[in-house]
Structure formats: structure tokens, C-alpha cells
Design a protein around this motif. Structure first.
Motif, PDB file in Angstrom:
ATOM      1  N   LYS A 227      15.068 -25.099  31.447  1.00  0.00           N
ATOM      2  CA  LYS A 227      14.866 -24.987  30.008  1.00  0.00           C
ATOM      3  C   LYS A 227      15.027 -26.356  29.360  1.00  0.00           C
ATOM      4  N   ARG A 228      16.060 -27.076  29.789  1.00  0.00           N
ATOM      5  CA  ARG A 228      16.306 -28.408  29.248  1.00  0.00           C
ATOM      6  C   ARG A 228      15.160 -29.363  29.582  1.00  0.00           C
ATOM      7  N   LYS A 229      14.703 -29.314  30.826  1.00  0.00           N
ATOM      8  CA  LYS A 229      13.668 -30.250  31.250  1.00  0.00           C
ATOM      9  C   LYS A 229      12.341 -29.977  30.563  1.00  0.00           C
ATOM     10  N   ILE A 230      11.968 -28.700  30.465  1.00  0.00           N
ATOM     11  CA  ILE A 230      10.698 -28.354  29.837  1.00  0.00           C
ATOM     12  C   ILE A 230      10.688 -28.776  28.379  1.00  0.00           C
ATOM     13  N   ALA A 231      11.799 -28.551  27.692  1.00  0.00           N
ATOM     14  CA  ALA A 231      11.880 -28.890  26.271  1.00  0.00           C
ATOM     15  C   ALA A 231      11.854 -30.390  26.028  1.00  0.00           C
ATOM     16  N   SER A 232      12.289 -31.175  27.006  1.00  0.00           N
ATOM     17  CA  SER A 232      12.429 -32.619  26.814  1.00  0.00           C
ATOM     18  C   SER A 232      11.359 -33.438  27.532  1.00  0.00           C
ATOM     19  N   THR A 233      10.350 -32.775  28.104  1.00  0.00           N
ATOM     20  CA  THR A 233       9.344 -33.488  28.894  1.00  0.00           C
ATOM     21  C   THR A 233       7.980 -33.420  28.226  1.00  0.00           C
ATOM     22  N   PRO A 234       7.528 -34.522  27.620  1.00  0.00           N
ATOM     23  CA  PRO A 234       6.200 -34.527  27.001  1.00  0.00           C
ATOM     24  C   PRO A 234       5.101 -34.451  28.061  1.00  0.00           C
ATOM     25  N   ILE A 235       3.941 -33.960  27.659  1.00  0.00           N
ATOM     26  CA  ILE A 235       2.816 -33.847  28.585  1.00  0.00           C
ATOM     27  C   ILE A 235       2.440 -35.211  29.155  1.00  0.00           C
ATOM     28  N   SER A 236       2.575 -36.243  28.335  1.00  0.00           N
ATOM     29  CA  SER A 236       2.225 -37.594  28.797  1.00  0.00           C
ATOM     30  C   SER A 236       3.082 -38.016  29.988  1.00  0.00           C
ATOM     31  N   ALA A 237       4.353 -37.611  30.003  1.00  0.00           N
ATOM     32  CA  ALA A 237       5.241 -37.961  31.111  1.00  0.00           C
ATOM     33  C   ALA A 237       4.831 -37.223  32.380  1.00  0.00           C
ATOM     34  N   THR A 238       4.455 -35.963  32.234  1.00  0.00           N
ATOM     35  CA  THR A 238       3.986 -35.204  33.394  1.00  0.00           C
ATOM     36  C   THR A 238       2.712 -35.831  33.955  1.00  0.00           C
ATOM     37  N   THR A 239       1.849 -36.316  33.077  1.00  0.00           N
ATOM     38  CA  THR A 239       0.633 -37.004  33.515  1.00  0.00           C
ATOM     39  C   THR A 239       0.973 -38.259  34.303  1.00  0.00           C
ATOM     40  N   GLN A 240       1.971 -39.005  33.838  1.00  0.00           N
ATOM     41  CA  GLN A 240       2.390 -40.212  34.554  1.00  0.00           C
ATOM     42  C   GLN A 240       2.966 -39.866  35.927  1.00  0.00           C
ATOM     43  N   PHE A 241       3.709 -38.780  35.996  1.00  0.00           N
ATOM     44  CA  PHE A 241       4.251 -38.334  37.281  1.00  0.00           C
ATOM     45  C   PHE A 241       3.125 -38.019  38.261  1.00  0.00           C
ATOM     46  N   ARG A 242       2.113 -37.306  37.793  1.00  0.00           N
ATOM     47  CA  ARG A 242       0.989 -36.952  38.661  1.00  0.00           C
ATOM     48  C   ARG A 242       0.232 -38.202  39.126  1.00  0.00           C
ATOM     49  N   LYS A 243       0.093 -39.173  38.219  1.00  0.00           N
ATOM     50  CA  LYS A 243      -0.563 -40.431  38.589  1.00  0.00           C
ATOM     51  C   LYS A 243       0.246 -41.163  39.657  1.00  0.00           C
ATOM     52  N   LEU A 244       1.545 -41.162  39.508  1.00  0.00           N
ATOM     53  CA  LEU A 244       2.409 -41.825  40.490  1.00  0.00           C
ATOM     54  C   LEU A 244       2.195 -41.235  41.881  1.00  0.00           C
ATOM     55  N   VAL A 245       2.238 -39.906  41.963  1.00  0.00           N
ATOM     56  CA  VAL A 245       2.061 -39.253  43.265  1.00  0.00           C
ATOM     57  C   VAL A 245       0.694 -39.589  43.848  1.00  0.00           C
ATOM     58  N   LYS A 246      -0.338 -39.506  43.023  1.00  0.00           N
ATOM     59  CA  LYS A 246      -1.698 -39.777  43.487  1.00  0.00           C
ATOM     60  C   LYS A 246      -1.857 -41.202  43.985  1.00  0.00           C
ATOM     61  N   ASP A 247      -1.289 -42.163  43.255  1.00  0.00           N
ATOM     62  CA  ASP A 247      -1.468 -43.575  43.601  1.00  0.00           C
ATOM     63  C   ASP A 247      -0.604 -44.011  44.778  1.00  0.00           C
ATOM     64  N   LEU A 248       0.598 -43.452  44.899  1.00  0.00           N
ATOM     65  CA  LEU A 248       1.514 -43.916  45.936  1.00  0.00           C
ATOM     66  C   LEU A 248       1.320 -43.219  47.281  1.00  0.00           C
ATOM     67  N   ARG A 249       0.754 -42.026  47.284  1.00  0.00           N
ATOM     68  CA  ARG A 249       0.603 -41.292  48.539  1.00  0.00           C
ATOM     69  C   ARG A 249      -0.314 -42.026  49.520  1.00  0.00           C
ATOM     70  N   GLN A 250      -1.233 -42.843  49.009  1.00  0.00           N
ATOM     71  CA  GLN A 250      -2.162 -43.557  49.877  1.00  0.00           C
ATOM     72  C   GLN A 250      -1.451 -44.588  50.773  1.00  0.00           C
ATOM     73  N   HIS A 251      -0.213 -44.933  50.413  1.00  0.00           N
ATOM     74  CA  HIS A 251       0.522 -45.933  51.197  1.00  0.00           C
ATOM     75  C   HIS A 251       1.307 -45.318  52.360  1.00  0.00           C
ATOM     76  N   LEU A 252       1.357 -44.002  52.446  1.00  0.00           N
ATOM     77  CA  LEU A 252       2.161 -43.345  53.482  1.00  0.00           C
ATOM     78  C   LEU A 252       1.804 -43.778  54.904  1.00  0.00           C
ATOM     79  N   PRO A 253       0.526 -43.924  55.257  1.00  0.00           N
ATOM     80  CA  PRO A 253       0.202 -44.350  56.628  1.00  0.00           C
ATOM     81  C   PRO A 253       0.739 -45.729  56.991  1.00  0.00           C
ATOM     82  N   ASN A 254       1.079 -46.523  55.970  1.00  0.00           N
ATOM     83  CA  ASN A 254       1.575 -47.885  56.214  1.00  0.00           C
ATOM     84  C   ASN A 254       3.096 -47.950  56.346  1.00  0.00           C
ATOM     85  N   VAL A 255       3.774 -46.807  56.210  1.00  0.00           N
ATOM     86  CA  VAL A 255       5.225 -46.766  56.397  1.00  0.00           C
ATOM     87  C   VAL A 255       5.517 -46.855  57.896  1.00  0.00           C
TER      88      VAL A 255
END
Length: 234
Positions: A137-165
Motif C-alpha cells: 500500500k505504501r509503495k503503490i501510493a508513493s510510486t509515480p508511473i514515471s518511476a516504474t517506467t524507469q525501472f522497466r528501462k533499467l531491466v531492459k537495458d541492463l539484461r543485455q550485459h548478463l552474458p558478459n558476467v
């Protein structure tokens, strides 16, 4: 000296990983740090924050550790797992630990179970005692849509580096996680390029895995993976 960087998750803070941080400080003489990513912490201020700011903060902490420590480990929880994986590619990290890493998110099966439990508590009049409800409840109320969009971008952009670990990697996933589905751990295991990989599932653990009832055994497994014996005083 050995250093260990622990990175928390999206909409969370160091409190999510505090039990592990305290365990490592108690049983080692390592320099352990767990920074608060921009906009995160006890009071969320995520509006206007870009995901590269979260990455940059963790990166600066890692660079400081590398300057003063001979060996550095990185532990990432949820979104922090994706950041940790990326940093392990860029810097000489000795070992990597991924806890409930958010390669995928929202586990429909477990989320349905959690919602049913919340509804049952609501009908009983005990909703305010439901920790899961209070947390989200706390997180949903305090999380703007723009932040969720940034989170999704982070996952999308960083996952491509996994084979290089290439650092030895331990992947831990709770089977009762309502946010990250168990299949994410299998995909991580198959995607990461490391030759040394360990995959561990916890039967009763939900998403906030460092607070689960199996945490004592988990922390000992992590310490063992990182090459440190538990002190006899335990």
C-alpha cells in the motif's frame, strides 16, 4: 581487506537487506556498505529520478570500495541484482550474489495467493495486521508511473550485459515470491556467462528474501559461497 557492496531493490532501501548486512558485519571483518539509491529509503521521492542515477550511485560506492579493498563482492537484491550484474561486467568484482533478481517481475500465481490472503484478512477485520498489504500500500501510493517506467528501462537495458558476467555467481530465489517469478532464476542461470554458477531456491521465501524465515541458513550459504567460514562463536 575485503569489501562487500549490497544493493537494495526498486522502491525499497537498505532496510530490505539490513539483516544480511548485519550478519556479514557480525561474522566477518569486511567493509560492508549498503547505499540508499536516489529517491529511495524510508520516504520515497522517486518523481523526476532517472534509472542511470540509481546505477551511478551504486557504481560510485563500488569504485570507492575497489580503491581501499583488495577483494570486493557485490550482492544485489531485486532491481539491485540487475545493477549488480552490470557493475560486475564493468569492474573487477570477485564474486556476485543475486537475490530475487528482477529479470522478470510479477509472479501471477503467487500474486493471486497473496491477494486472496489480503482479502481474507480484510473480511476478518485484520487487514491492518497484514504486513504484505501495508508494505505494498505504501509503495503503490508513493510510486509515480514515471518511476516504474524507469525501472522497466533499467531491466531492459541492463539484461543485455548478463552474458558478459564472468565472476562466480550465486543466484537465490524464493518460490513464494509474488513479485519475481521463479523462472527468472533459471533464465539468469542460463544467461550469465560465468563458468561457476550456483542456483538456490528457498521454498518458503517471499520477495523480501533477507527477511524470510529461512534467512539464517541463506546467510550462511552466502558466506560459504563467498569463501568465508562461520565464526566458531556461533
Amino acid at each position: 581487506m575485503i569489501g562487500c557492496l549490497i544493493i537494495h531493490g526498486f522502491t525499497g532501501g537498505p532496510h530490505e537487506v539490513e539483516p544480511l548486512e548485519e550478519f556479514l558485519k557480525q561474522h566477518t571483518n569486511w567493509h560492508v556498505v549498503s547505499p540508499t539509491l536516489p529517491g529511495h529509503g524510508e520516504k520515497l521521492r522517486l518523481k523526476g529520478i532517472f534509472y542511470y542515477e540509481w546505477v551511478r550511485t551504486a557504481e560510485e560506492e563500488l569504485k570507492e570500495l575497489l580503491q581501499v579493498c583488495d577483494t570486493v563482492y557485490v550482492v544485489g537484491f531485486s532491481m539491485g541484482g540487475m545493477i549488480a550484474s552490470y557493475l560486475t561486467v564493468k569492474y573487477p568484482v570477485a564474486k556476485l550474489v543475486l537475490l530475487s533478481a528482477a529479470l522478470y517481475y510479477i509472479n501471477p500465481r503467487q500474486l493471486g495467493i497473496d491477494i486472496k490472503n489480503i482479502m481474507k484478512d480484510a473480511m476478518r477485520g485484520t487487514l491492518l495486521q497484514n504486513e504484505l498489504f501495508q508494505r505494498y500500500k505504501r509503495k503503490i501510493a508513493s510510486t509515480p508511473i514515471s518511476a516504474t517506467t524507469q525501472f522497466r528501462k533499467l531491466v531492459k537495458d541492463l539484461r543485455q550485459h548478463l552474458p558478459n558476467v564472468t565472476a562466480p555467481t550465486m543466484i537465490v530465489q524464493g518460490l513464494d515470491d509474488g513479485v519475481v517469478p521463479p523462472k527468472a532464476a533459471h533464465v539468469l542461470h542460463d544467461s550469465i556467462g560465468s563458468e561457476e554458477k550456483k542456483l538456490l531456491f528457498l521454498e518458503k521465501a517471499q520477495h523480501i528474501i533477507c527477511h524470510c524465515e529461512e534467512k539464517d541458513d541463506l546467510f550462511q550459504d552466502i558466506l560459504s559461497f563467498l569463501g568465508q567460514e562461520i565464526k566458531k562463536s556461533m
